[in-house]
Design an enzyme around this catalytic site. Structure first.
Site, PDB file in Angstrom:
ATOM      1  CG  ASP A  96      -4.114   4.832 -12.975  1.00 21.74           C
ATOM      2  OD1 ASP A  96      -5.022   4.145 -13.477  1.00 21.74           O
ATOM      3  OD2 ASP A  96      -2.917   4.557 -13.117  1.00 21.74           O
ATOM      4  CG  ASP A 270       0.685   5.534  -6.689  1.00 22.07           C
ATOM      5  OD1 ASP A 270       0.953   4.755  -7.626  1.00 22.07           O
ATOM      6  OD2 ASP A 270       0.563   6.768  -6.862  1.00 22.07           O
ATOM      7  CB  CYS A 308      11.937  -5.745   9.432  1.00 18.83           C
ATOM      8  SG  CYS A 308      10.430  -5.972   8.452  1.00 18.83           S
ATOM      9  CB  CYS A 310       7.728  -8.058   7.385  1.00 20.30           C
ATOM     10  SG  CYS A 310       9.224  -8.783   6.660  1.00 20.30           S
ATOM     11  CB  CYS A 313      12.171  -9.903   8.997  1.00 20.33           C
ATOM     12  SG  CYS A 313      12.841  -8.912   7.634  1.00 20.33           S
ATOM     13  CG  HIS A 339      11.612  -6.896   3.746  1.00 15.34           C
ATOM     14  ND1 HIS A 339      11.769  -6.804   5.115  1.00 15.34           N
ATOM     15  CD2 HIS A 339      12.430  -5.954   3.201  1.00 15.34           C
ATOM     16  CE1 HIS A 339      12.646  -5.854   5.388  1.00 15.34           C
ATOM     17  NE2 HIS A 339      13.066  -5.329   4.254  1.00 15.34           N
TER      18      HIS A 339
END
Length: 381
Positions: A96, A270, A308, A310, A313, A339
């Protein structure tokens, strides 16, 4: 201003909504859109390594111009070979302009035509940032996509103030374009402001579109207005934005807003939300939010989310993650951060597939029902 640094391709548009399946090509790789971008404010996504971001299929991350300018300094980053080399992330990066951070320092800044005078949040030293300075810093940082320097007025600021503000931001955008030294490998986006005023939003969009930026950001939303007010702005704004260029909604990252934004034709999002709430033990799951620190999870040996896949998990239980938080072990907040980021990145993967199949509205209905969201009383995330 055409830019060889960026190419956007519209692959498919959902038959029943404004949602767009697309691809952005940058010097450091391609980005499938709609996309959620993890935020690495100080050249790091808090507590998460580049390897972990790659494993969760993050395609692009965001860093903050203002904070990196103050420390370690954009000159140091340039000397290190640019932001990609400095942080060992070799996929696309967006920075930014620092405008939002400057304008959040409302008690210690003065806006002039040349730019903004303000005090550092670190040590109180007097600083100045204008469009030329912001672009030079971003050129030094070397991100693939960079932002124009803008003012972000309050959503409910007076009409006359906002009108003056967007006209000044347009002049700053023109100055930034002239100052941009790396158009061949950095795509400079314009930022559409206008607070909650439809005619000013549309005027500012028209003024910036006439400057032919390679992409456009929507600023000044998710700053305190209701989600319904935000969606109303998107309803009238995205249809007038160029269809052959990326559309980036800044600072938005709750699951419901990502889906609603995609429905309205936004390509990029974002937000610090997933890592910020993760540090407090709050997790996004397929059935809504879960505060893993709660006592009821002390002997719960299931994963945070059984839907999930990930790293967290697959390997650890709610009981274990809760134990880490209770013991003040930083591995706990790392696991919840991994996660939550994976959850949003995977959510956008599902959104892209739904768009491809013209089923985004059905996906939204199913997701909202499972997550515990409804239009009358949506949760914060």
């Amino acid at each position: 201003m055409s830019s060889p640094a960026l190419k956007y391709t519209l692959i498919h548009q959902d038959k029943y909504t404004g949602a767009r399946l697309g691809e952005i090509e940058t010097p450091h790789g391609k980005i499938e859109t709609p996309i959620f971008m993890p935020v690495g404010t100080l050249a790091t996504v808090k507590s998460v390594s580049p390897e972990e971001l790659t494993a969760m299929e993050a395609q692009i991350i965001l860093s903050n111009t203002y904070h990196l300018w103050l420390r370690p300094g954009d000159d140091l980053v340039k000397e290190a070979g640019g932001l990609h080399q400095f942080m060992n992330w070799h996929k696309p990066i967006l920075t930014d302009s620092g405008g939002f951070q400057v304008f959040s320092l409302s008690d210690s800044r003065t806006i002039k035509e040349e730019g903004v005078y303000f005090k550092s949040h670190l040590d109180g030293s007097k600083l100045f940032l204008g469009p030329e300075e912001a672009i030079q810093i971003e050129n030094n940082l070397g991100a693939d996509i960079i932002m124009s320097f803008d003012e972000c007025p309050d959503f409910n600021h007076s009409y006359d103030y906002v009108k003056d503000s967007i006209n000044r931001t347009t002049r700053w955008a023109e100055r930034g374009l002239k100052a941009h030294q790396r158009p061949d490998d950095q795509a400079l986006f314009g930022i559409i402001q206008g607070a909650g005023y439809k005619d000013l939003r549309l005027q500012h969009a028209h003024d910036l579109i006439s400057l032919d930026f390679p992409g456009y950001s929507i600023g000044g939303l998710s700053v305190g207005e209701s989600k319904q007010e935000m969606y109303e702005v998107l309803d009238y704004l995205t249809p007038v934005m160029p269809s052959d260029k990326p559309r980036y909604l800044m600072g938005v990252g709750s699951p419901d807003a990502l889906i609603e934004g995609a429905i309205r034709g936004v390509d990029m999002f974002d937000c610090v939300l997933p890592t910020r709430i993760a540090r407090n033990g709050t997790c996004m799951t397929s059935r809504g939010r879960l505060v893993v620190k709660n006592a009821k999870f002390a002997r719960d040996f299931g994963p945070i989310d059984d839907q999930c896949d990930c790293y967290t998990c697959r390997n650890f239980s709610r009981a274990y993650v809760r134990h880490l938080f209770k013991a003040d072990e930083t591995f706990g907040l790392r696991l919840t951060s991994i996660h939550n980021l994976h959850f949003l990145i995977n959510l956008m993967k599902q959104v892209r597939e739904a768009i491809r199949n013209d089923q985004l509205l059905e996906f939204k209905e199913d997701f909202f029902e499972a997550y515990g969201l409804n239009q009358a009383n949506p949760k914060n995330f």
